[in-house]
Motif scaffolding. Structure first.
Motif, PDB file in Angstrom:
ATOM      1  N   LEU A  20      -0.526   6.532  -6.786  1.00 27.59           N
ATOM      2  CA  LEU A  20      -1.737   6.147  -7.504  1.00 27.59           C
ATOM      3  C   LEU A  20      -2.966   6.294  -6.607  1.00 27.59           C
ATOM      4  O   LEU A  20      -4.027   6.739  -7.052  1.00 27.59           O
ATOM      5  CB  LEU A  20      -1.605   4.706  -7.995  1.00 27.59           C
ATOM      6  CG  LEU A  20      -2.714   4.178  -8.903  1.00 27.59           C
ATOM      7  CD1 LEU A  20      -2.845   5.024 -10.165  1.00 27.59           C
ATOM      8  CD2 LEU A  20      -2.444   2.715  -9.267  1.00 27.59           C
ATOM      9  N   ASP A  21      -2.817   5.943  -5.343  1.00 26.41           N
ATOM     10  CA  ASP A  21      -3.918   6.074  -4.393  1.00 26.41           C
ATOM     11  C   ASP A  21      -4.302   7.533  -4.189  1.00 26.41           C
ATOM     12  O   ASP A  21      -5.480   7.880  -4.096  1.00 26.41           O
ATOM     13  CB  ASP A  21      -3.521   5.441  -3.058  1.00 26.41           C
ATOM     14  CG  ASP A  21      -4.647   5.449  -2.048  1.00 26.41           C
ATOM     15  OD1 ASP A  21      -5.785   5.087  -2.422  1.00 26.41           O
ATOM     16  OD2 ASP A  21      -4.408   5.824  -0.880  1.00 26.41           O
ATOM     17  N   ILE A  64      -8.675  -0.490 -10.233  1.00 27.51           N
ATOM     18  CA  ILE A  64      -8.461  -1.853 -10.731  1.00 27.51           C
ATOM     19  C   ILE A  64      -6.962  -2.111 -10.928  1.00 27.51           C
ATOM     20  O   ILE A  64      -6.449  -3.165 -10.538  1.00 27.51           O
ATOM     21  CB  ILE A  64      -9.229  -2.087 -12.044  1.00 27.51           C
ATOM     22  CG1 ILE A  64     -10.733  -2.258 -11.765  1.00 27.51           C
ATOM     23  CG2 ILE A  64      -8.684  -3.307 -12.777  1.00 27.51           C
ATOM     24  CD1 ILE A  64     -11.582  -2.403 -12.999  1.00 27.51           C
ATOM     25  N   ILE A  65      -6.265  -1.136 -11.527  1.00 28.52           N
ATOM     26  CA  ILE A  65      -4.817  -1.279 -11.708  1.00 28.52           C
ATOM     27  C   ILE A  65      -4.130  -1.387 -10.359  1.00 28.52           C
ATOM     28  O   ILE A  65      -3.281  -2.266 -10.131  1.00 28.52           O
ATOM     29  CB  ILE A  65      -4.252  -0.083 -12.501  1.00 28.52           C
ATOM     30  CG1 ILE A  65      -4.847  -0.048 -13.912  1.00 28.52           C
ATOM     31  CG2 ILE A  65      -2.724  -0.166 -12.557  1.00 28.52           C
ATOM     32  CD1 ILE A  65      -4.474   1.182 -14.701  1.00 28.52           C
ATOM     33  N   MET A  66      -4.516  -0.495  -9.441  1.00 28.83           N
ATOM     34  CA  MET A  66      -3.877  -0.458  -8.131  1.00 28.83           C
ATOM     35  C   MET A  66      -4.156  -1.724  -7.327  1.00 28.83           C
ATOM     36  O   MET A  66      -3.245  -2.378  -6.824  1.00 28.83           O
ATOM     37  CB  MET A  66      -4.355   0.770  -7.345  1.00 28.83           C
ATOM     38  CG  MET A  66      -3.679   0.931  -5.993  1.00 28.83           C
ATOM     39  SD  MET A  66      -4.289   2.348  -5.057  1.00 28.83           S
ATOM     40  CE  MET A  66      -5.806   1.675  -4.387  1.00 28.83           C
ATOM     41  N   ILE A  67      -5.433  -2.118  -7.237  1.00 30.48           N
ATOM     42  CA  ILE A  67      -5.814  -3.245  -6.389  1.00 30.48           C
ATOM     43  C   ILE A  67      -5.385  -4.581  -7.000  1.00 30.48           C
ATOM     44  O   ILE A  67      -4.979  -5.504  -6.284  1.00 30.48           O
ATOM     45  CB  ILE A  67      -7.329  -3.233  -6.121  1.00 30.48           C
ATOM     46  CG1 ILE A  67      -7.722  -1.973  -5.346  1.00 30.48           C
ATOM     47  CG2 ILE A  67      -7.762  -4.473  -5.361  1.00 30.48           C
ATOM     48  CD1 ILE A  67      -7.044  -1.857  -3.982  1.00 30.48           C
ATOM     49  N   TRP A  92       2.044   9.003   3.002  1.00 31.74           N
ATOM     50  CA  TRP A  92       2.729   7.707   3.049  1.00 31.74           C
ATOM     51  C   TRP A  92       2.808   7.160   4.477  1.00 31.74           C
ATOM     52  O   TRP A  92       2.683   5.944   4.674  1.00 31.74           O
ATOM     53  CB  TRP A  92       4.130   7.811   2.448  1.00 31.74           C
ATOM     54  CG  TRP A  92       5.128   8.519   3.321  1.00 31.74           C
ATOM     55  CD1 TRP A  92       5.453   9.832   3.305  1.00 31.74           C
ATOM     56  CD2 TRP A  92       5.919   7.917   4.361  1.00 31.74           C
ATOM     57  NE1 TRP A  92       6.391  10.113   4.264  1.00 31.74           N
ATOM     58  CE2 TRP A  92       6.689   8.960   4.924  1.00 31.74           C
ATOM     59  CE3 TRP A  92       6.048   6.624   4.862  1.00 31.74           C
ATOM     60  CZ2 TRP A  92       7.585   8.738   5.984  1.00 31.74           C
ATOM     61  CZ3 TRP A  92       6.927   6.403   5.922  1.00 31.74           C
ATOM     62  CH2 TRP A  92       7.687   7.445   6.465  1.00 31.74           C
ATOM     63  N   ALA A  93       2.989   8.037   5.472  1.00 27.71           N
ATOM     64  CA  ALA A  93       3.152   7.572   6.856  1.00 27.71           C
ATOM     65  C   ALA A  93       1.876   6.920   7.405  1.00 27.71           C
ATOM     66  O   ALA A  93       1.925   5.785   7.901  1.00 27.71           O
ATOM     67  CB  ALA A  93       3.625   8.709   7.760  1.00 27.71           C
ATOM     68  N   HIS A 135       0.832  -1.210   0.000  1.00 27.62           N
ATOM     69  CA  HIS A 135       0.000   0.000   0.000  1.00 27.62           C
ATOM     70  C   HIS A 135       0.864   1.257   0.000  1.00 27.62           C
ATOM     71  O   HIS A 135       0.500   2.253  -0.639  1.00 27.62           O
ATOM     72  CB  HIS A 135      -0.935   0.007   1.215  1.00 27.62           C
ATOM     73  CG  HIS A 135      -2.191  -0.786   1.005  1.00 27.62           C
ATOM     74  ND1 HIS A 135      -3.304  -0.268   0.376  1.00 27.62           N
ATOM     75  CD2 HIS A 135      -2.506  -2.058   1.336  1.00 27.62           C
ATOM     76  CE1 HIS A 135      -4.255  -1.191   0.336  1.00 27.62           C
ATOM     77  NE2 HIS A 135      -3.793  -2.280   0.903  1.00 27.62           N
ATOM     78  N   THR A 136       1.988   1.218   0.688  1.00 28.17           N
ATOM     79  CA  THR A 136       2.884   2.376   0.690  1.00 28.17           C
ATOM     80  C   THR A 136       3.497   2.585  -0.687  1.00 28.17           C
ATOM     81  O   THR A 136       3.675   3.724  -1.138  1.00 28.17           O
ATOM     82  CB  THR A 136       3.994   2.194   1.744  1.00 28.17           C
ATOM     83  OG1 THR A 136       3.393   1.959   3.023  1.00 28.17           O
ATOM     84  CG2 THR A 136       4.860   3.442   1.831  1.00 28.17           C
TER      85      THR A 136
END
Length: 361
Positions: A85-86, A318-321, A122-123, A79-80
């Motif tokens: 993208l998030d 969709i790309i991220m997950i 990010w943290a 996830h970091t």
């Protein structure tokens, strides 16, 4: 130690009907007992259990602890890694007029904040999703064993998909409670320009404005998003692995090397991730907007967004997950391999059920 592992390998309900039946000559027509003897039967799972020495027993406290550690690495790191993208996905959800698409979103963000702006949040992402991974994967293993023992060996095999769904939903309930505070801070940092640039700035400010409610008001829509996502993630992954070994991989899992098994894990994880993204995206849109605004409820946000609004940013997600889920399963399985944890093979029909169905004498 070997005897206990062998017993677990044979009694474990999460093992594979088709492969074992074929290998033991039970899936086809029964042979004539008066005819010439066939080739000797081989129990591949038994052989694998005898050859490989595990560092702990399946279902032990050490096993659960190391599975939780694998979850920390798999969720926290992945996830970091996709924070940029998030960030763009969240901004598309809360301000679609300004961020019209994924490429436009990156362009606008780079123009306004530079490359450092893409790392905002990010943290809380790393801390929040590490805690979530600890609970998600650790408790999944706990509930999977607990529910399978409650069902019994035969029912655990017959109802294995429902078992995966129930175990993953139970685990995610607790995982989201751990995630909620950091998720709320992350969304504030990423979607409210000028509010805060770091977790150290955002957390005290949120508490001063709304108290503890600021950190947990998104937990209900988080459950709406994450529980369906996790149910799909685990159940789809488990059944996809089973299908890949049955229809795609040209040899049994027991004959595959560890790298080959990890490739199957990655492919199954990506397939599961695509379905996860679609199932959980509407709730994800609600969470993003809800954590940005003060005083709004989930129902109000959902009504305002409408049907088209909740699907904004789906392609990016969709790309991220998809990538995220594949990497998570790959890392998690790699941790199991590294620490020599028991990794039960795809589901295998219990001997008692084979007898009931007439596969054995």
């Amino acid at each position: 130690m070997y005897s206990s592992v062998v017993h677990l390998a044979r009694a474990n309900p999460f093992n594979a009907p088709h492969l074992q039946l074929v290998h033991d000559g039970l899936a086809g027509p029964r042979s004539d007992p008066t005819g010439p003897p066939g080739p000797p039967r081989r129990s591949r799972n038994l052989a694998a259990a005898a050859v490989e020495e595990y560092s702990c027993e399946y279902g032990s406290a050490k096993f659960y602890a190391l599975c939780g550690f694998g979850g920390v690495l798999s969720c926290g790191l992945t996830h970091t890694a996709v924070v940029p993208l998030d960030l763009v996905k969240c901004r598309m959800q809360v301000d679609p007029q300004k961020y019209k698409g994924i490429f436009n979103g990156f362009s606008v963000t780079l123009k306004e904040d530079g490359f450092r702006g893409l790392a905002k949040g990010w943290a809380p992402t790393f801390i929040g999703y590490s805690l979530q991974g600890l609970c998600k994967f650790g408790f999944y293993e706990v509930f999977k064993v607990l529910y399978s023992n409650m069902l019994g060996e035969e029912n655990a095999y017959l109802w294995r998909t429902s078992l995966y769904l129930a175990a993953s939903a139970s685990a995610e309930f607790f995982a989201d409670i751990a995630l909620a505070p950091m998720e709320a801070a992350k969304v504030r940092i990423q979607t409210q320009p000028g509010y805060a640039n770091t977790l150290r700035d955002a957390a005290p400010k949120m508490y001063k404005e709304e108290g503890l409610k600021a950190f947990y008001k998104g937990v209900a829509p988080l459950w709406m998003r994450q529980i369906p996502y996790t149910m799909m993630k685990f159940a789809c992954f488990e059944r996809t692995v089973e299908a890949l070994y049955k229809f795609v991989v040209p040899k049994p899992r027991s004959e595959c090397s560890k790298p080959e098994q990890l490739v199957v894990t990655f492919v199954a994880g990506y397939i599961a991730g695509v379905f996860c993204a679609i199932v959980s995206h509407p709730a994800d849109s609600v969470v993003s907007v809800l954590n940005k605004e003060k005083g709004s409820s989930a129902s109000q946000v959902l009504k305002r967004l409408g049907f088209r609004g909740v699907w904004k940013g789906l392609f990016a997600r969709i790309i991220m997950i998809g990538t995220l889920t594949a990497l998570q399963w790959f890392i998690y399985d790699s941790v199991k391999v590294y620490f020599r944890l028991p990794r039960p093979p795809p589901p295998e029909m219990p001997e008692s059920l084979k007898k009931k169905l007439g596969y054995t004498q």
